[in-house]
Design an enzyme around this catalytic site. Structure first.
Site, short mmCIF file in Angstrom:
data_model
loop_
_atom_site.label_atom_id
_atom_site.label_comp_id
_atom_site.label_asym_id
_atom_site.label_seq_id
_atom_site.Cartn_x
_atom_site.Cartn_y
_atom_site.Cartn_z
CD GLU A 133 -5.16 -3.14 3.72
OE1 GLU A 133 -4.37 -3.07 4.68
OE2 GLU A 133 -5.32 -2.20 2.91
CG HIS A 257 4.60 -4.31 2.19
ND1 HIS A 257 4.21 -5.07 1.12
CD2 HIS A 257 3.48 -3.67 2.63
CE1 HIS A 257 2.91 -4.91 0.92
NE2 HIS A 257 2.45 -4.06 1.84
NE ARG A 306 1.07 -5.06 5.61
CZ ARG A 306 0.93 -3.75 5.65
NH1 ARG A 306 1.72 -3.03 6.41
NH2 ARG A 306 0.03 -3.15 4.90
CG HIS A 367 5.75 -1.29 4.71
ND1 HIS A 367 5.60 -0.28 3.77
CD2 HIS A 367 4.51 -1.47 5.26
CE1 HIS A 367 4.35 0.12 3.76
NE2 HIS A 367 3.66 -0.56 4.65
NE ARG A 402 2.03 -1.00 10.04
CZ ARG A 402 1.43 -0.85 8.86
NH1 ARG A 402 0.17 -0.47 8.81
NH2 ARG A 402 2.09 -1.08 7.74
#
Length: 567
Positions: A133, A257, A306, A367, A402
């Site tokens: 990811e 997100h 992100r 998110h 994160r």
């Protein structure tokens, strides 16, 4: 540090009198991966554990986690590489010792989940299948059911809990909203007040006393107009800890997100998430003109961290005067998409979208919250006897942003650490049961009808893109709903009576969190990770390589200090 006039919040919620009392050695609040793991581990080592959850056991954020859980499980991977990727994503603000604990202990904790009964997807040779990811330079994301990792982990943990339901050493209380953390004369946490919502085994408001309290209450998603979080994510634990005098840290770092299904301007509440793992498998982002734009933004293109992707989408939306972009998965093929992402395929079908044929409209939505109740490596907050774990906590693992799929791992690793610390302290005779005393300062309550005002202020102030003007307006809007006087007083109206109830307590919690978040977002005059200031677009290590720490004074004044990082 100050942003102007003092801001005051309630130091306790306005509630009816306590009608019942229960007793445990440890009270755990929350039933996601963090709360369930803490309760299961503690149940083996302390005489009596009470697990409290807001609705039912599987209703928390864990079950919605699609992407997976990150750990250095592959022979070619290492905790050191996982650490490096996490530090890069955290943009200079991670606590490196906390990250090292996460990545070093993480692989073993994941293997223990497998031993407990969690069924991760496997390779043909029987090993855990790993994928990649955004922000990861190795395949280290373990997943289950393609895109139902959180649901499978939640199932396995709940099954383990159900297996010991008859154990007198553990009690589960569902449908119970935590109201306040109870404190003793010296400020030590000694329990919580709870409101049982309809279906619980007790009625009304009561007190659950304990020698230690573990908050695992999840995130703050419903602070915003649009979020991927479940409706229960109203910041209850963070607000309760704040009222008890606990320090909060890194509140300004909110992760939006990048790829949340866009359902129109009037969509509210929990929105369908399209996992980052979809981009990990090759999905591309296109603007409304069909132009792929991430290749010119970051070397990792759609797999950039992100915050980078979310901000790039917002800029592209502004450049094309639209409210969304498109996610293109058509080239991946129907057979692959249905096997790898069955949950997402079915969810989109419910909104009449087909991943194999349609361009999927997406836009960023709230998110994950990287900040929360400040804790040390053992999960201890600044209030003696009060622990926090999972998304409501701030271990320093995430820094300013994160890294994908580190959240489930954090809840798992630090829940074990808390269980170790609490059981050791109880074994040494520490943490005696203390008597709660009334906390000084104002009680507060805000009408449930004010929720939309709180959400509008948070979304327009400390939203994806922040400015001094927007934050100032948000501060003023929230101040007009101040809890310090006890109830909301509409402009030009007399003070009104507000009934006590779940919606009112949740709205008050949302207001407290939004107020603290807005204050620190206004103070941090730079752009870093999940905090993007359009008027201060550059990262500024000279002035802002540190953390903003917030707490309430005994009289309810919200105060914030800056704490530079060493090194």
């Amino acid at each position: 540090m100050s942003t102007g006039s003092p801001v005051r919040l309630a130091t306790r919620l306005a509630t009816p009198a306590i009608g019942w009392t229960s007793q445990a050695d440890v009270v755990v609040v929350g039933s996601g991966i963090a709360g369930l793991t803490a309760a299961l581990q503690l149940r083996r080592r302390v005489p009596r554990v009470l697990l409290v959850t807001k609705t039912v056991l599987d209703s928390g954020s864990t079950r919605w986690a699609q992407g997976g859980i990150a750990a250095a499980l592959a022979p070619e991977d290492s905790p050191a590489e996982h650490l490096d990727d996490t530090l890069v994503a955290g943009v200079g603000l991670c606590d490196e010792d906390a990250v090292r604990a996460l990545v070093t202990e993480g692989p073993q904790r994941v293997r223990e989940l497998v031993a407990l009964g969690a069924n991760f997807d496997l390779t043909p040779s029987g090993e855990i299948a790993l994928t990649r990811e955004g922000g990861h330079h190795r395949d280290r994301i373990a997943h289950a059911g393609g895109d139902a990792t959180g649901a499978e982990i939640s199932r396995a943990l709940i099954a383990a809990l159900e297996a010991v339901r008859d154990d007198p050493g553990i009690e589960v209380l569902e449908q119970a909203l935590v109201l306040d953390v109870l404190t003793s004369a010296d400020g030590t946490a000694c329990g919580v007040t709870l409101h049982v919502i309809g279906e619980g085994s007790r009625d009304g408001v009561g007190a659950a006393l304990g020698r230690a309290v573990v908050l695992a209450t999840g995130g703050i998603g419903q602070v915003f107009q649009s979020s991927t979080n479940p409706r229960e994510a109203t910041g209850d634990g963070i607000a309760a800890a704040l009222r008890a005098g606990a320090e909060l840290a890194d509140l300004e770092f909110v992760q939006f997100h990048p790829t949340v299904l866009w359902l129109g301007q009037n969509a509210r509440g929990q929105q369908p998430l399209i996992s980052e793992a979809v981009r990990g498998e090759g999905a591309q982002l296109l603007d409304v003109n069909g132009v792929r734009f991430m290749t010119g933004v970051h070397e990792m293109a759609e797999l950039a961290p992100r915050d980078v992707v979310a901000k790039a989408i917002v800029r592209q939306m502004a450049a094309t005067s639209t409210s969304h972009v498109f996610l293109d998965t058509r080239h991946l093929g129907r057979k692959f998409l249905r096997k790898r992402f069955p949950t997402i395929v079915n969810a989109l079908a419910g909104h009449r979208f087909d991943l194999a044929e349609d361009l999927i409209p997406v836009a960023p939505a709230q998110h994950y919250h990287s900040g929360g109740i400040r804790v040390d490596a053992d999960g201890r907050s600044s209030v003696p006897g009060l622990y926090a774990v999972g998304e409501c906590s701030c271990t320093g693992v995430h820094g300013a942003n994160r890294l994908a799929s580190n959240s489930l791992l954090e809840g798992l690793v630090f829940a074990h650490r808390i269980a170790d610390d609490v059981s050791a302290r109880l074994g040494r005779g520490e943490l005696p049961q203390l008597e709660p005393v009334p906390r000084p300062g104002p009680a507060g309550l805000i009408a449930a009808t004010a929720r939309v005002k709180v959400q509008r202020a948070a979304s327009s102030g400390p939203g994806v893109i922040r400015t001094a003007e927007g934050l100032t307006k948000a501060t003023a809007s929230l101040a007009r709903l101040s809890t310090a006087g006890g109830t909301e007083v509409p402009a030009g109206a007399d003070k009104i009576d507000i009934a006590h109830g779940t919606a009112e307590w949740e709205t008050t919690n949302l207001h407290s969190v939004a107020t603290a978040l807005t204050q620190v977002a206004a103070l941090r005059e730079e752009t870093r990770g999940g905090h993007y200031r359009e008027d201060f677009p550059q990262r500024d290590d000279a002035a802002w390589r540190g953390r903003l720490i917030s707490r309430l004074n005994p009289d309810g004044e919200l105060v914030t200090r800056y704490e530079p990082l060493e090194g």
